[in-house]
Every structure is written in structure tokens, then in C-alpha cells.
Motif scaffolding. Structure first.
Motif, mmCIF file in Angstrom:
data_model
loop_
_atom_site.group_PDB
_atom_site.id
_atom_site.type_symbol
_atom_site.label_atom_id
_atom_site.label_comp_id
_atom_site.label_asym_id
_atom_site.label_seq_id
_atom_site.Cartn_x
_atom_site.Cartn_y
_atom_site.Cartn_z
ATOM 1 N N MET A 1 43.216 -10.801 67.906
ATOM 2 C CA MET A 1 44.354 -10.549 67.051
ATOM 3 C C MET A 1 44.431 -9.059 66.771
ATOM 4 S SD MET A 1 45.064 -12.475 63.524
ATOM 5 C CE MET A 1 46.065 -11.767 62.290
ATOM 6 N N PHE A 2 45.611 -8.490 66.927
ATOM 7 C CA PHE A 2 45.792 -7.053 66.760
ATOM 8 C C PHE A 2 45.495 -6.603 65.340
ATOM 9 C CE2 PHE A 2 48.591 -7.798 70.447
ATOM 10 C CZ PHE A 2 47.946 -6.949 71.326
ATOM 11 N N VAL A 3 45.792 -7.425 64.364
ATOM 12 C CA VAL A 3 45.548 -7.046 62.974
ATOM 13 C C VAL A 3 44.061 -6.808 62.754
ATOM 14 C CG1 VAL A 3 45.714 -7.807 60.577
ATOM 15 C CG2 VAL A 3 47.602 -8.234 62.144
ATOM 16 N N GLY A 4 43.231 -7.591 63.420
ATOM 17 C CA GLY A 4 41.788 -7.417 63.291
ATOM 18 C C GLY A 4 41.293 -6.107 63.866
ATOM 19 N N ARG A 5 42.049 -5.555 64.799
ATOM 20 C CA ARG A 5 41.667 -4.292 65.439
ATOM 21 C C ARG A 5 42.196 -3.066 64.722
ATOM 22 N NH1 ARG A 5 42.631 -5.550 71.813
ATOM 23 N NH2 ARG A 5 41.073 -7.171 71.989
ATOM 24 N N CYS A 6 43.075 -3.248 63.751
ATOM 25 C CA CYS A 6 43.735 -2.105 63.122
ATOM 26 C C CYS A 6 42.818 -1.343 62.171
ATOM 27 C CB CYS A 6 45.001 -2.545 62.393
ATOM 28 S SG CYS A 6 44.703 -3.395 60.831
ATOM 29 N N GLY A 7 41.722 -1.951 61.771
ATOM 30 C CA GLY A 7 40.798 -1.272 60.867
ATOM 31 C C GLY A 7 41.149 -1.447 59.397
ATOM 32 N N ASN A 8 42.198 -2.197 59.114
ATOM 33 C CA ASN A 8 42.628 -2.425 57.739
ATOM 34 C C ASN A 8 42.138 -3.806 57.312
ATOM 35 O OD1 ASN A 8 44.043 -3.046 55.374
ATOM 36 N ND2 ASN A 8 45.801 -1.813 55.983
ATOM 37 N N GLU A 9 40.989 -3.849 56.655
ATOM 38 C CA GLU A 9 40.366 -5.121 56.288
ATOM 39 C C GLU A 9 41.248 -5.913 55.321
ATOM 40 O OE1 GLU A 9 37.969 -8.301 56.402
ATOM 41 O OE2 GLU A 9 37.860 -6.552 57.712
ATOM 42 N N ARG A 10 41.893 -5.243 54.411
ATOM 43 C CA ARG A 10 42.774 -5.952 53.456
ATOM 44 C C ARG A 10 43.923 -6.651 54.188
ATOM 45 N NH1 ARG A 10 44.269 -7.539 48.807
ATOM 46 N NH2 ARG A 10 46.059 -6.830 47.635
ATOM 47 N N LEU A 11 44.533 -5.959 55.139
ATOM 48 C CA LEU A 11 45.612 -6.559 55.920
ATOM 49 C C LEU A 11 45.095 -7.751 56.725
ATOM 50 C CD1 LEU A 11 48.583 -6.421 56.849
ATOM 51 C CD2 LEU A 11 47.826 -4.876 58.665
ATOM 52 N N HIS A 12 43.917 -7.601 57.310
ATOM 53 C CA HIS A 12 43.305 -8.688 58.077
ATOM 54 C C HIS A 12 43.072 -9.904 57.187
ATOM 55 C CE1 HIS A 12 39.970 -10.813 60.176
ATOM 56 N NE2 HIS A 12 40.781 -10.593 61.188
ATOM 57 N N GLN A 13 42.565 -9.696 55.989
ATOM 58 C CA GLN A 13 42.323 -10.805 55.069
ATOM 59 C C GLN A 13 43.633 -11.486 54.665
ATOM 60 O OE1 GLN A 13 40.087 -9.117 51.858
ATOM 61 N NE2 GLN A 13 38.177 -9.040 53.022
ATOM 62 N N LEU A 14 44.674 -10.687 54.432
ATOM 63 C CA LEU A 14 45.973 -11.245 54.067
ATOM 64 C C LEU A 14 46.518 -12.142 55.176
ATOM 65 C CD1 LEU A 14 48.440 -11.448 52.208
ATOM 66 C CD2 LEU A 14 49.277 -9.347 53.264
ATOM 67 N N PHE A 15 46.451 -11.663 56.420
ATOM 68 C CA PHE A 15 46.919 -12.471 57.539
ATOM 69 C C PHE A 15 46.088 -13.738 57.692
ATOM 70 C CE2 PHE A 15 49.639 -9.068 58.780
ATOM 71 C CZ PHE A 15 50.612 -9.659 59.565
ATOM 72 N N SER A 16 44.804 -13.645 57.476
ATOM 73 C CA SER A 16 43.950 -14.835 57.566
ATOM 74 C C SER A 16 44.348 -15.870 56.525
ATOM 75 C CB SER A 16 42.484 -14.450 57.389
ATOM 76 O OG SER A 16 42.048 -13.672 58.464
#
Length: 80
Positions: free
Chosen positions: A1-16
């Protein structure tokens, strides 16, 4: 998932969190044939996204992603 690669942990958690709330199935819950059909459809959409990006068709790309690729009817399955 691209969001996981962006380095933004908060964004990754939100998408999860959103995935767990909205997407309730994975491909293991359908037949092999149906899973292949769904994955093929996603691959076709990804090819179209790349094609529109390479053509520089920003408006058409935006419309395609919004209206087709992210259409709620496609949000039934996730692969992770």
C-alpha cells in the motif's frame, strides 16, 4: 500500500482504521475465479491510471480515480 510507504505513520493508521470500518471482506472469502476477476479488474484500472498519468490528462485522471477506481462499489474487498 502506497500510504504505508509515505513515511506518515498517522496517515497510515487513519487508512487502516477506515479500511477496517468500510472494507469487511478479503479475497479469501470468495471463489478463486471471482478473486481472479476482481484482481484483473483492479489491474485494468491501475493500467488506466498509469496511462492517464503518462498522457498528462490530469482532469480525466482525477475523474477516473474518483468515479471508477474509488467508487464505493469497488470497496468491498481488500488484500491485506
Amino acid at each position: 500500500m502506497f500510504v504505508g510507504r509515505c513515511g506518515n505513520e498517522r496517515l497510515h493508521q487513519l487508512f487502516s482504521q477506515l479500511n477496517r470500518h468500510f472494507i469487511r471482506h478479503d479475497y479469501a472469502q470468495v471463489s478463486r475465479e471471482e478473486a481472479q476477476k476482481l484482481v484483473g479488474k483492479a489491474n485494468d484500472e491501475h493500467r488506466k491510471i498509469v496511462e492517464l498519468f503518462e498522457e498528462g490528462s490530469a482532469d480525466e485522471l482525477s475523474d477516473f480515480i474518483r468515479d471508477v477506481h474509488w467508487n464505493p462499489s469497488n470497496a468491498k474487498f481488500t488484500t491485506w
